[in-house]
Every structure is written in C-alpha cells, then in structure tokens.
Design an enzyme around this catalytic site. Sequence first.
Site, PDB file in Angstrom:
ATOM      1  N   CYS A 159       0.752  -1.338   0.039  1.00  0.00           N
ATOM      2  CA  CYS A 159      -0.032  -0.069   0.050  1.00  0.00           C
ATOM      3  C   CYS A 159       0.814   1.176  -0.012  1.00  0.00           C
ATOM      4  O   CYS A 159       0.405   2.321  -0.493  1.00  0.00           O
ATOM      5  CB  CYS A 159      -0.820   0.097   1.229  1.00  0.00           C
ATOM      6  SG  CYS A 159      -1.916  -1.452   1.369  1.00  0.00           S
ATOM      7  N   HIS A 162      -3.825   6.764   3.088  1.00  0.00           N
ATOM      8  CA  HIS A 162      -4.163   5.606   2.612  1.00  0.00           C
ATOM      9  C   HIS A 162      -5.373   5.212   3.244  1.00  0.00           C
ATOM     10  O   HIS A 162      -5.659   5.197   4.152  1.00  0.00           O
ATOM     11  CB  HIS A 162      -3.011   4.493   2.748  1.00  0.00           C
ATOM     12  CG  HIS A 162      -3.402   2.996   2.523  1.00  0.00           C
ATOM     13  ND1 HIS A 162      -3.976   2.960   1.349  1.00  0.00           N
ATOM     14  CD2 HIS A 162      -3.323   2.015   3.173  1.00  0.00           C
ATOM     15  CE1 HIS A 162      -4.114   1.632   1.262  1.00  0.00           C
ATOM     16  NE2 HIS A 162      -3.894   1.006   2.252  1.00  0.00           N
ATOM     17  N   ASN A 202     -10.096  -0.678   0.226  1.00  0.00           N
ATOM     18  CA  ASN A 202      -8.603  -0.557   0.298  1.00  0.00           C
ATOM     19  C   ASN A 202      -8.277  -1.004  -1.181  1.00  0.00           C
ATOM     20  O   ASN A 202      -8.297  -2.204  -1.600  1.00  0.00           O
ATOM     21  CB  ASN A 202      -8.086  -1.281   1.333  1.00  0.00           C
ATOM     22  CG  ASN A 202      -6.896  -1.550   1.476  1.00  0.00           C
ATOM     23  OD1 ASN A 202      -5.917  -0.988   0.579  1.00  0.00           O
ATOM     24  ND2 ASN A 202      -6.224  -1.971   2.749  1.00  0.00           N
TER      25      ASN A 202
HETATM   26  O1  UT7 Z   1      -3.868  -1.747   3.641  1.00  0.00           O
HETATM   27  C1  UT7 Z   1      -2.993  -1.701   4.966  1.00  0.00           C
HETATM   28  C2  UT7 Z   1      -3.272  -2.601   5.811  1.00  0.00           C
HETATM   29  N1  UT7 Z   1      -4.539  -3.054   6.186  1.00  0.00           N
HETATM   30  C3  UT7 Z   1      -4.958  -2.537   7.193  1.00  0.00           C
HETATM   31  O2  UT7 Z   1      -4.678  -1.390   7.806  1.00  0.00           O
HETATM   32  C4  UT7 Z   1      -6.005  -3.128   7.793  1.00  0.00           C
HETATM   33  C5  UT7 Z   1      -5.956  -3.083   9.469  1.00  0.00           C
HETATM   34  N2  UT7 Z   1      -7.149  -4.111  10.019  1.00  0.00           N
HETATM   35  C6  UT7 Z   1      -8.537  -3.580  10.177  1.00  0.00           C
HETATM   36  O3  UT7 Z   1      -8.779  -2.480   9.364  1.00  0.00           O
HETATM   37  C7  UT7 Z   1      -9.343  -4.430  11.006  1.00  0.00           C
HETATM   38  O4  UT7 Z   1      -8.476  -5.139  11.834  1.00  0.00           O
HETATM   39  C8  UT7 Z   1     -10.551  -5.368  10.530  1.00  0.00           C
HETATM   40  C9  UT7 Z   1     -11.283  -4.426   9.417  1.00  0.00           C
HETATM   41  C10 UT7 Z   1      -9.560  -6.152   9.345  1.00  0.00           C
HETATM   42  C11 UT7 Z   1     -11.241  -6.163  11.281  1.00  0.00           C
HETATM   43  O5  UT7 Z   1     -11.777  -5.463  12.334  1.00  0.00           O
HETATM   44  P1  UT7 Z   1     -11.687  -5.516  13.732  1.00  0.00           P
HETATM   45  O6  UT7 Z   1     -12.489  -4.711  14.507  1.00  0.00           O
HETATM   46  O7  UT7 Z   1     -10.244  -5.484  14.185  1.00  0.00           O
HETATM   47  O8  UT7 Z   1     -12.340  -7.048  13.876  1.00  0.00           O
HETATM   48  P2  UT7 Z   1     -11.800  -8.415  14.554  1.00  0.00           P
HETATM   49  O9  UT7 Z   1     -10.581  -8.867  13.510  1.00  0.00           O
HETATM   50  O10 UT7 Z   1     -11.010  -8.026  15.768  1.00  0.00           O
HETATM   51  O11 UT7 Z   1     -12.720  -9.083  14.576  1.00  0.00           O
HETATM   52  C12 UT7 Z   1     -13.901  -8.654  15.389  1.00  0.00           C
HETATM   53  C13 UT7 Z   1     -14.937 -10.153  14.913  1.00  0.00           C
HETATM   54  C14 UT7 Z   1     -14.602 -11.194  15.312  1.00  0.00           C
HETATM   55  O12 UT7 Z   1     -15.628 -12.045  15.710  1.00  0.00           O
HETATM   56  P3  UT7 Z   1     -15.506 -12.580  17.257  1.00  0.00           P
HETATM   57  O13 UT7 Z   1     -14.245 -13.488  17.364  1.00  0.00           O
HETATM   58  O14 UT7 Z   1     -15.391 -11.335  18.228  1.00  0.00           O
HETATM   59  O15 UT7 Z   1     -16.911 -13.540  17.357  1.00  0.00           O
HETATM   60  C15 UT7 Z   1     -14.465 -11.808  13.714  1.00  0.00           C
HETATM   61  O16 UT7 Z   1     -14.603 -12.894  13.573  1.00  0.00           O
HETATM   62  O17 UT7 Z   1     -15.636  -9.674  13.892  1.00  0.00           O
HETATM   63  C16 UT7 Z   1     -15.375 -10.810  13.172  1.00  0.00           C
HETATM   64  N3  UT7 Z   1     -15.637 -10.595  11.676  1.00  0.00           N
HETATM   65  C17 UT7 Z   1     -16.708 -10.286  11.025  1.00  0.00           C
HETATM   66  N4  UT7 Z   1     -17.822 -10.280  11.205  1.00  0.00           N
HETATM   67  C18 UT7 Z   1     -18.776 -10.075  10.147  1.00  0.00           C
HETATM   68  C19 UT7 Z   1     -14.452 -10.603  11.123  1.00  0.00           C
HETATM   69  N5  UT7 Z   1     -14.648 -10.213   9.785  1.00  0.00           N
HETATM   70  C20 UT7 Z   1     -15.963  -9.969   9.705  1.00  0.00           C
HETATM   71  C21 UT7 Z   1     -16.895  -9.747   8.793  1.00  0.00           C
HETATM   72  N6  UT7 Z   1     -18.101  -9.725   9.001  1.00  0.00           N
HETATM   73  N7  UT7 Z   1     -16.768  -9.123   7.438  1.00  0.00           N
END
Ligand code: UT7
Length: 332
Positions: free
Chosen positions: A115, A259, A289
């Site tokens: 990125c 970004h 993204n």
């Molecule tokens: O491009 C440069 C690099 N990329 C980034 O900078 C991305 C950085 N990371 C993020 O933007 C976020 O961490 C994400 C958007 C990827 C994830 O958001 P989060 O708030 O960190 O969620 P999480 O991974 O902690 O997941 C929370 C919950 C989990 O369920 P449990 O374990 O709490 O039951 C996941 O399984 O959300 C669940 N989950 C989803 N639920 C519905 C993960 N993806 C989804 C989804 N829909 N698409």
Amino acid sequence: MKGPIVRMSGVGMWVPERVLTNSELEKMVDTSDEWITTRTGIKERRIADEKTTAADMGARAGLAALDDAGMAPEDVDALIVATATPDRLLPATACDVQAMMGAKNAVAFDVWGACTGWLYGINIAQGLIGTGQARNALIIGTEKLSSIVDWKDRSTVVLFGDAAGATVVVPAATDGRGVVATYMKSDGSLGDLLFRPPARGLNPSIPIDVVALGEGGNTIKMAGPEVFKSAVRSMCEAAEIALKDAGLTAGDVDLLIPHQANIRIIEATAKYAGIPMDRVWVNIDRYGNTSSASIPVSIYEARACGRIQAGSVLLLVAFGSGFTWASAVVRW
Ligand code: UT7
C-alpha cells in the site's frame, strides 16, 4: 529549508465499472452491511472483470495522467509501477504497461511496497530527477486485489477493491510548489502479519500443496487487529515527521490524504495529527482498500472536485504489508 525537487504536473485514475456492494457480499460470506460499515467505513468497491489485468488498469490511469500533464507516452523518461498484484511474475508489470502505452523511451520498473508503493515511487522519482537521470517520471499505483483475496474469507474479502491511479512528476520551479518533504520506513520483522504465500508454498522445490498453504491457498493472510495497531502508530509517526521536515504544522495542512484502509485508522491518524475530519480526504466508502492506488486515486478525485487548488498543502500518508510506511508533504 531547501526548495522542492519535483512537482506533480498530471494526475489520472481508472476504476472498473462493476460495483460490488456490501449487500451483495452478505450473500457470499457470513457478514453484514452493518459490520462492514461500522468496522471499516466501506460501502462498496470496484471489481475488474477477468480480462482486465493490473497492467491494463495501470496503462489507462497512466495515459490519463499524461494527458493531464500535456505529455505523450514517448516523452516519459521513467515509468515506475507500484503493485502488489502483478499479472505475471516476469517481466515487471511496468514493462507490460510501457508496451501498452507506447512509452518506448522510458526505463520501466516495479516497486514492491504494497500500500506504500506509490509513495516509495514518488521518492524514487525525486531521486532520479534530482540527480539528473530523468527529466520526468510517471508513477502508477495499480491493483487487481480481487485476484488475490480468498473469496470465502469474510475477514479480508470485504476490505479490498480494484483501481489504478497515476501521477506525472517533473522538476519543480522556484516558486516553492512541489513535494516539499518525504519520509519512508520499513520493518520486515512484522512481515508475517500481512502477507501472501507463494503459489508453490514457501519452499519452491516442493510441488504445489494447497493443504500446506492453509485454507484459501496463496491468497492474502492478515492478522487484522495487529495490523490495525501498527497502521495507526506508523501513519501517525509518518505524518508528524514529514510535517516537521517541511517546517509546517497541522494548521497549515489543507488536506490530509491518508491511505484508505479503514475509516477508523483514518480517523485515528487525523486525530493524532490534529487535523479535523473536514480537512481529511475519504473515499474508502466507494472503493475500499485499493492498496498502492488509493492515494493517487484520492488526489485525482480531490482535485477534480476542487478540494486541491494551486498552493494547497497536502499531507500524504501510507502504510502497508512489509510493514512499509511513508509520507509526503506537497504544496500543489
Ligand atoms: O492496507 C494496509 C493494511 N491493512 C489494514 O490496515 C487493515 C487493518 N485492520 C483492520 O482494518 C481491522 O482489523 C479489520 C477491519 C480487518 C477487522 O476489524 P476488527 O475490528 O479488528 O475486527 P476483528 O478482526 O477483531 O474481529 C472482530 C469480530 C470477530 O468475531 P468474534 O471473534 O469477536 O466472534 C471476527 O470473526 O468480527 C468478526 N468478523 C466479521 N464479522 C462480520 C471479521 N470479519 C467479519 C466480517 N463480517 N466481514
């Protein structure tokens, strides 16, 4: 402070027509519009068709940027392509783009900065022009991320989209306008938090083994929350250092163009930098993204709608796999 070496003289972008909405994704994986919107800020993204390659998209954005700069493809001295989604591993995507565009007098090569790649490209172009090795450069960020996501993995598939953006840089005049500060950094020790395994597994002498690659084969793997924290920390650092180097403060910034990875990362960066959200460019809702394309696409759109004018001070900040991060201050 010494004056800028380069200025941006043209910008272009290209995105596929096909829009993939959150409600369509609800039918493909276990997710919801509400989750995607609140956790990421994304409402829709663009998806290229099978025939459209990253090189095709890059060439279209590149030609648009040249047109904007009043240049022909043969005028290009250095053609730099930032991509994490090359159509093939040899030759460089930049060489394919060169052939498509007819930029026959250019040196063409790729930058692997994920990125952050387009901002790395700006830095390289600045070096080439500053040392007299090139009179101009076309820097393209092009990504067909839909080709490397695991369409069954809800944690990544909702995030990414396809797009290309491009800018032309030329020597700056003496009026103070141009790229006034840049900053680049990497930390390879965190590479396992966001990566894509090779198609043949980590040992190329071992035959393809999808099981060894894990669920989803050689698609993007990301430890989301860890990446999130590093992204905020690194983008805040990059914003602060470039501004300081430019001898400016948050109050001088007309537009922060971060970004577009997650609206919460964007908001945290803006808050730390002391820049209110009405001076922050956001288009993640429409494109998701798009990795290296996200900043040049944003510059194109912000200028097209009048948010960037002659003399506007822009703060550009990126973060990505590697980890890589970088920033630039531009007086337009
Ligand atoms: O491009 C440069 C690099 N990329 C980034 O900078 C991305 C950085 N990371 C993020 O933007 C976020 O961490 C994400 C958007 C990827 C994830 O958001 P989060 O708030 O960190 O969620 P999480 O991974 O902690 O997941 C929370 C919950 C989990 O369920 P449990 O374990 O709490 O039951 C996941 O399984 O959300 C669940 N989950 C989803 N639920 C519905 C993960 N993806 C989804 C989804 N829909 N698409």
